[in-house]
Design a protein around this motif. Structure first.
Motif, PDB file in Angstrom:
ATOM      1  N   ARG A  88      41.650  36.045  43.707  1.00  0.00           N
ATOM      2  CA  ARG A  88      42.835  36.897  43.773  1.00  0.00           C
ATOM      3  C   ARG A  88      42.974  37.790  42.539  1.00  0.00           C
ATOM      4  N   ILE A 110      42.652  36.313  51.656  1.00  0.00           N
ATOM      5  CA  ILE A 110      43.385  37.580  51.526  1.00  0.00           C
ATOM      6  C   ILE A 110      42.802  38.623  52.469  1.00  0.00           C
ATOM      7  N   HIS A 113      43.445  37.863  56.191  1.00  0.00           N
ATOM      8  CA  HIS A 113      44.828  38.179  56.580  1.00  0.00           C
ATOM      9  C   HIS A 113      45.017  39.683  56.728  1.00  0.00           C
ATOM     10  N   GLU A 144      46.558  30.115  46.902  1.00  0.00           N
ATOM     11  CA  GLU A 144      46.368  31.001  48.062  1.00  0.00           C
ATOM     12  C   GLU A 144      46.740  30.296  49.347  1.00  0.00           C
ATOM     13  N   THR A 148      49.190  32.467  51.800  1.00  0.00           N
ATOM     14  CA  THR A 148      48.513  33.335  52.763  1.00  0.00           C
ATOM     15  C   THR A 148      48.287  32.592  54.079  1.00  0.00           C
TER      16      THR A 148
END
Length: 303
Positions: A88, A110, A113, A144, A148
């Motif tokens: 991230r 990430i 998504h 995360e 997420t």
């Protein structure tokens, strides 16, 4: 929203509403040498296709996020030098600077998504490193999972980690930790860590339904599905314990820290087990891909 490059296969699957499974790329760039890395990546993708879903291997190539790689892109990534290992903290910087990077669990979540992919298959998640009470070395994967909304299928946490503390952090963050088909939490190369899993589910449909309910309740974050390595491929925890202890001692003696720790430990264990750990790793990734495909199908059928 950033511009994403989809492979022809992934683009067609999105258009047709077919189930998709995200795959990380650090296993290609930081997990094993060429050509074994590319051969393994293709084998994992083949497992997902055989189970009725479409694989989407994720990476950053020359500053562009790719969701799904062509054969040529996979070959080039597998042979590339100096590829960044993205989480991230540095994902956006790599994109902005035109860099090339492989995605860890956190970065893959990430990207998945962003691309509307709900299911992700990996080997094992990162977690709380042993000695974290002084080093503060805790993987971004855990944070995360707390924020997420992607269902991550892994063979538990990597056995080199402090698994009890990893489970405590996940519990504090409100992350559902679901053992698939057993009551024990698996430990990567071993089917059991000796610790009970907080939750157990026995079908992809149950897992998909739980994710849908979390979304309906407005709860943030994803789910960790801990899928035990097949019996015939496991290395018993008792056999691994002295090997892991020796690897940790070597890392401390050489001053290995931060992102270098996990690759160093895995390499040490690979040589100490005469390659048995890598064979088990490949088997468990394929097994996770198989289950992830089933979960992706369940998501697609539920709508």
């Amino acid at each position: 929203m950033i511009d994403i490059s989809y492979s022809p296969e992934t683009a067609a699957a999105r258009k047709a509403g077919l189930p998709l499974v995200a795959l990380e790329s650090t296993i290609i760039t930081h997990g094993m040498p060429f050509p074994q890395n590319v051969e393994t990546a293709r084998a994992v993708e083949a497992v997902i296709r055989a189970e009725g879903a479409v694989p989407a291997t994720i990476a950053v190539l020359a500053g562009r996020l790719h969701v799904g790689l062509t054969d040529d892109e996979l070959d080039r990534l597998g042979q590339a030098q100096g590829v960044a290992k993205l989480s991230r903290a540095d994902f956006a910087a790599c994109l902005a600077s035109g860099g090339t990077g492989a995605t860890t669990v956190a970065a893959t979540m990430i990207a998945a998504h962003l691309a509307g992919i709900e299911t992700f298959a990996t080997g094992g998640i990162g977690g709380v490193h042993r000695g974290a009470e002084t080093s503060f070395d805790i993987s971004a994967d855990l944070a995360e999972l707390a924020q997420t909304p992607v269902t991550v299928v892994a063979a538990g946490a990597k056995a080199i980690l402090d698994i009890p503390k990893t489970l405590e952090v996940l519990e504090s963050a409100g992350v559902p930790v679901i053992a698939y088909g057993q009551d024990d939490f698996p430990a990567f190369w071993s089917r059991s860590s000796g610790l009970p899993a907080p939750l157990r589910m026995d079908s992809p449909e149950e897992i998909a339904a739980a994710a849908r309910m979390r979304a309906a309740m407005g709860l943030p974050g994803g789910q960790l599905v801990a899928n035990p390595i097949p019996v015939e491929d496991e290395i018993p925890a008792a056999d691994l314990a002295p090997v892991i202890a020796a690897a940790l001692a070597a890392a401390e003696a050489e001053g290995i820290a931060a992102k270098s720790v996990t690759p160093f430990l895995l390499d040490h264990i690979f040589h100490a087990t005469e390659g048995r750990s890598l064979t088990a790793n490949i088997a468990l990734v394929k097994n996770n891909a198989r289950l992830a495909a089933g979960i992706a199908r369940a998501f697609a059928q539920a709508g």
